[in-house]
Write a protein that holds these residues in place. Structure first.
Motif, short mmCIF file in Angstrom:
data_model
loop_
_atom_site.label_atom_id
_atom_site.label_comp_id
_atom_site.label_asym_id
_atom_site.label_seq_id
_atom_site.Cartn_x
_atom_site.Cartn_y
_atom_site.Cartn_z
N ASN A 97 52.25 31.67 43.61
CA ASN A 97 51.44 32.35 42.48
C ASN A 97 51.21 33.60 42.72
O ASN A 97 50.58 34.44 42.01
CB ASN A 97 49.89 31.74 42.28
N ASP A 98 51.38 34.13 43.94
CA ASP A 98 50.73 35.62 44.43
C ASP A 98 51.56 36.75 43.48
O ASP A 98 52.69 36.84 43.57
CB ASP A 98 51.19 35.72 45.59
N TYR A 100 51.90 39.68 44.30
CA TYR A 100 52.83 40.64 44.90
C TYR A 100 53.89 39.69 45.70
O TYR A 100 54.49 40.49 46.67
CB TYR A 100 51.75 41.32 45.98
N HIS A 105 50.07 36.52 37.48
CA HIS A 105 48.51 36.58 38.17
C HIS A 105 48.09 35.13 38.74
O HIS A 105 48.83 34.46 38.48
CB HIS A 105 47.54 36.97 36.92
N LEU A 106 47.15 35.27 39.70
CA LEU A 106 46.56 33.95 40.27
C LEU A 106 46.62 32.83 39.51
O LEU A 106 47.16 31.85 40.28
CB LEU A 106 45.67 34.45 41.16
N ILE A 149 42.03 41.79 45.01
CA ILE A 149 42.65 40.55 44.56
C ILE A 149 41.99 39.52 45.59
O ILE A 149 41.89 38.13 45.10
CB ILE A 149 44.00 40.71 44.89
N PHE A 150 41.51 39.46 46.55
CA PHE A 150 41.04 38.44 47.29
C PHE A 150 39.62 38.08 46.69
O PHE A 150 39.28 36.76 47.11
CB PHE A 150 40.67 39.18 48.98
N ARG A 155 45.54 33.11 47.08
CA ARG A 155 46.75 33.61 46.99
C ARG A 155 47.98 32.57 47.51
O ARG A 155 47.83 31.99 48.62
CB ARG A 155 47.00 34.74 47.72
N SER A 289 50.50 43.66 37.60
CA SER A 289 51.46 43.36 38.67
C SER A 289 53.03 43.76 38.11
O SER A 289 53.18 43.95 36.73
CB SER A 289 51.60 41.88 39.22
N THR A 338 44.04 40.11 37.47
CA THR A 338 43.92 38.52 36.82
C THR A 338 44.11 38.88 35.36
O THR A 338 44.53 38.12 34.59
CB THR A 338 42.69 37.99 37.27
#
Length: 560
Positions: A97-98, A100, A105-106, A149-150, A155, A289, A338
């Motif tokens: 799902n990451d 990057y 998006h997550l 993002i955390f 992630r 992203s 997101t």
């Protein structure tokens, strides 16, 4: 397909057509399996999922018509999987799902199942589905307060959830432990795996009937034919260099009017989209992203070519994308993203279509509504269980086009009707909610030769016994959907919270932890789509019909 099959000679058009329709039917059947077996209302009611088949080179071979912003990003996710795993075996399932690592998006979890012929891996069957929660600081995945993002959720880089047909229970436990609604998560994930394996079996049957070399040759012919069809359409457009722009209202952190700029060069049958002049990246989750940005450009292009042209990699061969990392359309690693599948996806599409309206005006539709979501977390007094509810009701209106008025309450540009709001009665059964009314919002559409579709007026009451929490995430309270070629913009959104003993409060598009008391009412007024063409050219008959059907505002002096 990455095999000797793709080196086969010409294939007859009947076989090509049969293979093409079989592949299309396979992804549609995968979609039906998802719809019938998923647990959460976000999937089995609102249908926030997409299905596709890609090859090992990351080429999009076939897709079901679900959520365009999902599908356009899947080739990049496939490439990330191919880069990570060289030792894929039959029975493996890859999950990611990451943003990057090829994700958008997550909340969008993606499952990949490999399809083999003999010992050779040829294709992937893929399911991408939006999860109702993915951990992180806030329920429902959208965290307007996030600055990295955390803070947005769990992630997941490409991982093997199943190895040679055996489920990694330890990994599944790890994932579910980080989700607020683990039962729904496990059920939705099982539905995703089931749909992907169904696709695998159907493709294997296709190989068995025709042989993998014939299927591979047919796929090459399908992609080539699609490219030829697309280039024939683009070649008829006016050559030139064109510019378009669109703006985000704000980022929720004090920054407003964030610009997305598109420079589009059309020459012959080629189109180059350059987004490099877009504004710098944001502190908040309005960034995009890379994969999502690519999907947004692909969407805009797909909306301008013929509807019956298959939307696969062949259709995108005439398209070149240029962008600059560190901008709002392509954020640096670690930035929150997101909101990106909604915004700035919609604004990227809007900027490109505005630009190309000077090249192919009859194909350029007006702006569709922007997404303004609400997620509520609370306790259902009927069961004592916690719930997370995402508002998919009150869909905004679609943009008008040269073909006629826009569709009312159809949704946003990044979904073009793929997301549904589902049954209100079912929502009331499943959640402690009461919908007082849900009807078209008169006067919300942009005027024009063809008017936009209408938004919706919704009043919804919370029937909990304890306070609940609401989060908002979206856009469109300052900028309404754009008019096109002289058409007027649609009305922006207007959401209010009505609570006894408190003054009515306008809801912002990016809020965390809104207190919702039992009996509170959400007064939702969603935007209408943009109009197409000068309003003076709208026919008297169309205006009479709009008035008779109550679709336009009645001036105060004419009200009884």
């Amino acid at each position: 397909m990455n095999s000797k099959a793709s080196m086969s000679g010409k294939i007859d058009p009947i076989t090509r057509s049969v293979v093409q329709h079989r592949l299309s039917s396979i992804v549609r059947e995968m979609g039906e399996a998802m719809l019938r077996t998923s647990y959460s209302q976000i999937l089995n009611s609102s249908r926030d999922f997409s299905l596709a088949i890609c090859d090992t080179r990351g080429r999009l071979i076939a897709q079901a018509d679900h959520i365009p912003v999902h599908v356009g990003a899947l080739p990049w996710a496939t490439l990330a999987v191919e880069e990570r795993f060289k030792d894929v075996e039959p029975g493996d399932v890859i999950l990611l799902n990451d943003p990057y690592h090829g994700g958008s998006h997550l909340p969008d979890l993606t499952a990949f199942v490999p399809v083999f012929d003999g010992g050779q891996r040829l294709l992937w069957t893929i399911v991408r589905a939006h999860q109702s929660d993915i951990g992180g600081a806030t329920h429902g995945a959208y965290n307007p307060a996030a600055t990295e993002i955390f803070q947005e959720g769990l992630r997941i880089p490409p991982i093997k959830l199943c190895e040679a047909g055996k489920l990694r229970e330890d990994l599944l436990d790890l994932l579910a432990l980080n989700i607020r609604n683990p039962t729904e998560f496990r059920g939705d994930l099982a539905a995703m795996l089931g749909a992907a394996h169904l696709g695998e079996r159907r493709v294997a049957r296709l190989f068995g009937e025709f042989g993998a070399p014939v299927v591979g040759a047919a796929i090459e012919a399908i992609l080539d034919a699609t490219e030829q069809q697309t280039r024939a359409v683009v070649a008829a457009w006016k050559d030139g260099v064109f510019h378009g722009e669109a703006f985000l209202d704000d980022d929720g952190h004090g920054r407003s009017d964030i610009r997305i700029a598109a420079k589009v060069t059309k020459k012959g049958s080629d189109v180059e989209v350059d987004l490099s002049d877009s504004d710098p990246q944001s502190t908040s989750f309005v960034n995009s992203s890379h994969a999502n940005m690519q999907a947004a450009v692909a969407m805009a292009f797909a909306y301008l070519i013929d509807a019956d042209i298959p939307k696969n990699t062949g259709a995108l061969r005439p398209l070149k994308v240029i962008a600059r990392q560190g901008t709002v359309v392509w954020a640096d690693p670690g930035r929150p993203v997101t909101l990106c599948t909604s915004h700035p996806s919609n604004e990227i599409v809007e900027a490109i279509i505005k630009a190309l309206s000077a090249s192919c005006p009859e194909r350029a539709m007006a702006g569709w509504g922007r997404r303004f979501r609400i997620a509520i977390q609370g306790e259902d007094p009927r069961t004592g269980r916690n719930f997370i509810w995402h508002m998919f009701q009150a869909r905004p209106g679609g943009g008008a086009s040269s073909g006629g008025d826009g569709w009312s309450s159809i949704g946003e540009w990044h979904t073009v009707g793929g997301l549904k709001f589902g049954s209100i009665e079912v929502a009331e059964v499943r959640f402690p909610l009461y919908f007082r009314h849900h009807e078209f919002r008169p006067g919300s559409a942009g005027d024009g030769q063809f008017r936009g579709g209408l938004g919706v007026s919704l009043d919804m009451v919370l029937e909990t016994e304890k306070p609940a929490k609401g989060n908002t995430a979206g856009e469109g309270v300052r900028y309404g959907p754009c008019g096109m070629l002289g058409g007027q913009d649609g009305k922006p959104h207007r959401y209010r919270l009505l609570s006894e003993g408190r003054e009515p409060r306008v809801l912002k598009t990016k809020e965390v932890g809104v207190e919702l008391r039992p009996g509170d009412c959400l007064e939702i007024r969603s935007s209408g789509g943009g109009g197409w063409g000068p309003p003076a050219k709208r026919s008297a008959e169309a205006r009479r019909r709009d008035s008779e059907q109550g679709l336009v505002d009645i001036p105060a002096e004419q009200r009884s």
